[in-house]
Design a protein around this motif. Structure first.
Motif, PDB file in Angstrom:
ATOM      1  N   CYS A 183     -20.971  69.358  26.318  1.00 30.21           N
ATOM      2  CA  CYS A 183     -19.623  68.795  26.320  1.00 30.21           C
ATOM      3  C   CYS A 183     -19.325  68.324  27.734  1.00 30.21           C
ATOM      4  O   CYS A 183     -20.109  68.528  28.658  1.00 30.21           O
ATOM      5  N   TRP A 184     -18.183  67.693  27.927  1.00 31.00           N
ATOM      6  CA  TRP A 184     -17.812  67.169  29.231  1.00 31.00           C
ATOM      7  C   TRP A 184     -16.914  68.137  30.000  1.00 31.00           C
ATOM      8  O   TRP A 184     -17.086  68.319  31.209  1.00 31.00           O
ATOM      9  N   SER A 185     -15.960  68.743  29.320  1.00 36.66           N
ATOM     10  CA  SER A 185     -14.894  69.452  30.021  1.00 36.66           C
ATOM     11  C   SER A 185     -15.348  70.741  30.690  1.00 36.66           C
ATOM     12  O   SER A 185     -14.965  71.022  31.838  1.00 36.66           O
ATOM     13  N   LEU A 226      -9.066  64.381  25.599  1.00 39.61           N
ATOM     14  CA  LEU A 226      -8.719  63.412  24.554  1.00 39.61           C
ATOM     15  C   LEU A 226      -9.980  62.786  23.954  1.00 39.61           C
ATOM     16  O   LEU A 226     -10.085  62.617  22.726  1.00 39.61           O
ATOM     17  N   VAL A 227     -10.941  62.451  24.794  1.00 42.16           N
ATOM     18  CA  VAL A 227     -12.211  61.903  24.311  1.00 42.16           C
ATOM     19  C   VAL A 227     -12.933  62.918  23.440  1.00 42.16           C
ATOM     20  O   VAL A 227     -13.431  62.597  22.347  1.00 42.16           O
ATOM     21  N   GLU A 228     -12.998  64.158  23.902  1.00 44.24           N
ATOM     22  CA  GLU A 228     -13.702  65.194  23.148  1.00 44.24           C
ATOM     23  C   GLU A 228     -13.026  65.477  21.813  1.00 44.24           C
ATOM     24  O   GLU A 228     -13.689  65.630  20.786  1.00 44.24           O
ATOM     25  N   GLU A 229     -11.702  65.553  21.815  1.00 46.70           N
ATOM     26  CA  GLU A 229     -10.995  65.840  20.565  1.00 46.70           C
ATOM     27  C   GLU A 229     -11.111  64.695  19.572  1.00 46.70           C
ATOM     28  O   GLU A 229     -11.033  64.911  18.360  1.00 46.70           O
ATOM     29  N   THR A 230     -11.310  63.479  20.065  1.00 45.35           N
ATOM     30  CA  THR A 230     -11.441  62.327  19.169  1.00 45.35           C
ATOM     31  C   THR A 230     -12.856  62.176  18.637  1.00 45.35           C
ATOM     32  O   THR A 230     -13.059  61.920  17.446  1.00 45.35           O
ATOM     33  N   LEU A 231     -13.845  62.366  19.507  1.00 44.14           N
ATOM     34  CA  LEU A 231     -15.237  62.115  19.125  1.00 44.14           C
ATOM     35  C   LEU A 231     -15.960  63.372  18.654  1.00 44.14           C
ATOM     36  O   LEU A 231     -16.906  63.273  17.868  1.00 44.14           O
ATOM     37  N   ASN A 232     -15.564  64.527  19.151  1.00 43.94           N
ATOM     38  CA  ASN A 232     -16.234  65.789  18.807  1.00 43.94           C
ATOM     39  C   ASN A 232     -15.199  66.775  18.291  1.00 43.94           C
ATOM     40  O   ASN A 232     -14.574  67.486  19.069  1.00 43.94           O
ATOM     41  N   TYR A 271     -17.600  72.573  18.874  1.00 42.72           N
ATOM     42  CA  TYR A 271     -17.016  71.862  20.008  1.00 42.72           C
ATOM     43  C   TYR A 271     -15.611  72.369  20.313  1.00 42.72           C
ATOM     44  O   TYR A 271     -15.204  72.441  21.479  1.00 42.72           O
ATOM     45  N   VAL A 272     -14.855  72.698  19.267  1.00 40.22           N
ATOM     46  CA  VAL A 272     -13.497  73.221  19.471  1.00 40.22           C
ATOM     47  C   VAL A 272     -13.539  74.507  20.280  1.00 40.22           C
ATOM     48  O   VAL A 272     -12.694  74.742  21.158  1.00 40.22           O
ATOM     49  N   SER A 273     -14.512  75.367  20.032  1.00 43.07           N
ATOM     50  CA  SER A 273     -14.641  76.616  20.777  1.00 43.07           C
ATOM     51  C   SER A 273     -14.904  76.354  22.249  1.00 43.07           C
ATOM     52  O   SER A 273     -14.298  76.987  23.130  1.00 43.07           O
ATOM     53  N   ILE A 274     -15.787  75.405  22.543  1.00 43.61           N
ATOM     54  CA  ILE A 274     -16.103  75.087  23.942  1.00 43.61           C
ATOM     55  C   ILE A 274     -14.899  74.438  24.623  1.00 43.61           C
ATOM     56  O   ILE A 274     -14.594  74.728  25.788  1.00 43.61           O
ATOM     57  N   GLN A 275     -14.210  73.564  23.920  1.00 43.28           N
ATOM     58  CA  GLN A 275     -13.025  72.929  24.496  1.00 43.28           C
ATOM     59  C   GLN A 275     -11.938  73.949  24.795  1.00 43.28           C
ATOM     60  O   GLN A 275     -11.254  73.866  25.825  1.00 43.28           O
ATOM     61  N   LYS A 276     -11.782  74.931  23.916  1.00 47.16           N
ATOM     62  CA  LYS A 276     -10.802  75.981  24.163  1.00 47.16           C
ATOM     63  C   LYS A 276     -11.184  76.795  25.392  1.00 47.16           C
ATOM     64  O   LYS A 276     -10.334  77.145  26.221  1.00 47.16           O
ATOM     65  N   ALA A 277     -12.472  77.088  25.536  1.00 46.03           N
ATOM     66  CA  ALA A 277     -12.937  77.828  26.712  1.00 46.03           C
ATOM     67  C   ALA A 277     -12.656  77.044  27.987  1.00 46.03           C
ATOM     68  O   ALA A 277     -12.228  77.613  29.004  1.00 46.03           O
TER      69      ALA A 277
END
Length: 758
Positions: A541-543, A580-586, A591-597
């Protein structure tokens, strides 16, 4: 009586001994009246504060209606879509409190201002119903039916209560205990007023009752039409959408769209979403215009009630149990009626201006046609089969015929209501005709004057026309073509939004991206040669790596605070678009777990300057070498990682987030340390900070190359209720990132293998 019960009992106990026993008994009987009077006064003590509660609820409704008014003016949507004042459980609760006065059946309202306040609440309800009408279109079917039923129960209950009060005299007649009846006249101080003066209030109340019932019928008829119109709009939107996909710029990948192509892309979807918006469709209905006319009539009637109260011979008085709160309620709701009448009136004229022309006016006056979508839902119910709870064939036949008879009556009634609403539209049409005639006369005079003075008159600037844009208009009736100025207005609103968003471009982020002219930083970030600490591999992921790199950069003690602060602001601005990119494309669970972290870790780093609970300035080694700092992060991350089985999709588990953050930090620091193995000299913190900044800039640049694709995807959504908001977000995102998109499109791609590029 001027005395309380205890004083009265004291007087009775001290009556002279020679008092007649019959008189004494009568006086003792009056003690019951004194007792009841004392109790009534005690019960009435909180009534002024209840009145203030009513005034506060009215103020809340006024603020919500004013917010919609401001929103419509700012966005140049003169049909004033309902964004804040919508019909729902919360608003109905507040409205029920605001109309407390006419709901009060048995509380005496003896004076002129008391009566005017009770009637003013009815006018205020008419205004609120007219304002909330477009909000019905933004609801789903079940929510729409539930809210209309709740609104109907509220209005019918109020109508019944008002009718009871008219019958009992609470509305229209003064309290006989306060005023003396004398030969058909009411004597108030030294004034004599005809009894018909007070009957005026009952006539006004009857008119308000009729208006409320008409508005309720309009709500129900509009709701029945909205249920079927959304399906029609959705079908026509899909037709326009398929037509749009065949355009040349739609055929190429979204990531290759430049800013100008993206503007055209967004503009087409903006027109499609704007004209297919349920609230925009509602603004074009005859029922909306009729509601505006009724609202205007109730406003003029309320102004007349105010004038009547001001010229009242006995002066302005308020003698009810609500006491001093009556003027507050009256003034608040009077302001609400005046302010709330603006939006329905503007919708009334805007709905005509969307489609009005001289030819349309002539066709409208010539014939009142009831379109099929007004009665299609009732017709579907009429043709549908109902499962009856009994087996008798005869009963089923009877019930089926009864159902057909009832629905046939409702279909006829629906047509009559629509025709009545279209006849009501003749009132604003008259004013529109006058305006059109004045415009034509002004244009004629201007041309004549210009020719007389031999002055070249510069033609008004015309917007560049794209005849293809008219193909993307979604219209409910096929014969109702929106005026050209409506299409121009919709396009202008998008351009204004983009221009406003351009002023909010992330300057710090742009400066950070300008530090590197290529994607070299992303090539340095390759960490796939470092095995993860977790038993299972998690997706890239990016974030999360971005936050981990920023954590290391902000922990370096030898770097100046202003430079660190600038980097934090830049990353904070960039993370907004990265997420925003991650939530739209992934959008998968892992991915949601990694974005939350990543979000949890960034909150800890940015606000508290901590990493997994460690205070960065306290725990990071206070040495001049960067290697020790990297080793501390690597070793701490290794110790903090839970090497047991971790369910990455369990996004609610904080230990999972902690393990993901530690694992990301371990792989990043280990990769950097490996790159230092061939270096004999110690790496200074300034060099490490520059390298980290380059990696951060590279990751941000690589991620933000997906912005055109995100903007293109946001232009289209399956939900008709959310479609307009989604295109709005896409246009705003385009305006904020125009400079970023232009800069990133000129960069050369990094020299990575095809399997490493994602």
């Amino acid at each position: 009586m001027g005395t309380n019960l205890s004083d009265y009992i004291y007087l009775l106990n001290n009556l002279p001994s020679d008092t007649d026993s019959r008189i004494a008994n009568i006086l003792w009987d009056y003690s019951v009246l004194v007792y009841n009077s004392d109790k009534q006064k005690k019960y009435a003590e909180p009534m002024p504060w209840i009145g203030m509660y009513t005034a506060l609820a009215s103020l809340v409704c006024i603020i919500a209606m004013a917010a919609d008014l401001v929103h419509g003016l700012r966005s140049r949507k003169l049909w004033f879509p309902c964004k804040h004042f919508t019909l729902n459980a919360a608003s109905l609760f507040v409205i029920a409190i605001a109309i407390k006065l006419p709901m009060d059946i048995n509380n005496s309202m003896p004076s002129n201002l008391d009566q005017a306040s009770k009637l003013g609440s009815l006018a205020f309800l008419c205004t609120m119903m007219a304002n909330s009408l477009p909000s019905l279109a933004s609801m789903e079917s079940k929510e729409l039916v539930a809210n209309i039923i709740a609104s109907g129960i509220l209005v019918i209950t109020l109508v019944v209560n008002v009718c009871i009060q008219i019958t009992t005299g609470v509305v229209s007649y003064p309290d006989d205990g306060l005023y003396e009846r004398f030969d058909g006249l009411y004597r108030i101080s030294r004034y004599y007023v005809d009894a018909s003066y007070f009957q005026l209030y009952s006539y006004i109340a009857i008119i308000y009752v009729a208006m409320l019932l008409m508005l309720l019928i309009i709500q129900i008829c509009s709701g029945l039409m909205i249920l079927i119109s959304k399906c029609i709009l959705e079908s026509k939107y899909q037709t326009c959408y398929e037509k749009a996909l065949k355009e040349p710029e739609f055929q190429q990948p979204a990531g290759r769209l430049n800013v100008e192509k993206l503007k055209q892309h967004v503009n087409k979807y903006w027109i499609m979403a704007g004209t297919s918006s349920p609230q925009f469709m509602t603004a074009c209905l005859a029922t909306t215009s009729a509601a505006g006319v009724i609202c205007a009539a109730s406003t003029f009637l309320q102004i007349g009630s105010l004038i009547s109260a001001l010229i009242y011979p006995g002066g302005i008085k308020f003698d009810s149990d609500y006491n001093w709160s009556i003027p507050v309620i009256f003034i608040t709701q009077f302001i609400g009626v005046l302010l709330g009448a603006i939006a329905p009136l503007c919708r009334c004229f805007a709905s005509l201006s969307l489609k009005v022309s001289i030819k349309w006016i002539g066709d409208h006056i010539k014939v009142f046609k009831v379109e099929s979508y007004w009665t299609r839902k009732l017709s579907d119910w009429k043709k549908s089969r109902i499962l009856f709870p009994f087996r008798s064939h005869k009963r089923k036949v009877i019930m089926e015929k009864f159902k057909v008879l009832i629905l046939s009556f409702f279909i006829l009634f629906q047509k009559m209501v629509v025709i009545a609403c279209k006849m009501t539209m003749l009132i604003p049409i008259f004013f529109i005709v006058c305006v059109l005639v004045c415009i034509k006369c002004w244009e004629w005079l201007k041309v004549k004057f210009s020719a007389l003075c031999i002055v070249l008159v510069k033609e008004p600037e015309q917007l560049p026309q794209n005849e293809d844009f008219s193909q993307y208009i979604v219209k409910l009736p096929d014969d109702m073509e929106p005026a050209e100025r409506t299409l121009k207005g919709i396009s202008k609103s998008m351009n204004r939004l983009i221009q406003r968003a351009e002023k909010k471009q992330p300057k710090k982020l742009i400066n950070l991206l300008e530090e590197s002219e290529s994607f070299e930083g992303i090539a340095k970030f390759d960490r796939h040669h470092v095995p993860p600490l977790l038993p299972t591999e998690y997706p890239d992921c990016w974030s999360l790596p971005l936050v981990s790199l920023t954590t290391i950069a902000t922990s370096l003690p030898n770097i100046q605070n202003d430079i660190v602060k600038s980097l934090l602001i830049s990353v904070s601005e960039g993370l907004h678009y990265v997420i925003l990119v991650e939530e739209t494309l992934n959008a998968t669970n892992e991915y949601v777990s990694i974005q939350k972290a990543a979000k949890m870790l960034w909150l800890e780093v940015e606000v508290h300057h901590k990493w997994l609970g460690y205070k960065l300035k306290d725990h990071v080694p206070q040495v001049n070498t960067a290697r020790n700092i990297l080793e501390w992060f690597r070793d701490t991350a290794k110790n903090e990682t839970e090497v047991t089985s971790v369910d990455i999709e369990d996004s609610d588990n904080n230990s999972v987030c902690k393990s993901l953050c530690a694992n990301s930090m371990y792989r990043i620091t280990q990769k950097i340390l490996i790159s230092y193995q061939d270096t004999n000299n110690e790496v200074r913190q300034e060099e490490l900070f520059a390298q980290l900044s380059s990696m951060i800039s590279g990751i941000l640049a690589a991620c933000l190359t997906n912005l055109p694709q995100v903007i293109a995807m946001k232009c289209h959504t399956s939900s008709i209720e959310k479609r307009e908001a989604s295109v709005y977000a896409a246009a705003q995102l385009l305006g904020e990132t125009m400079q970023i998109i232009n800069k990133l499109q000129d960069r050369e791609l990094p020299s990575l293998n095809p399997d490493e590029f994602p």
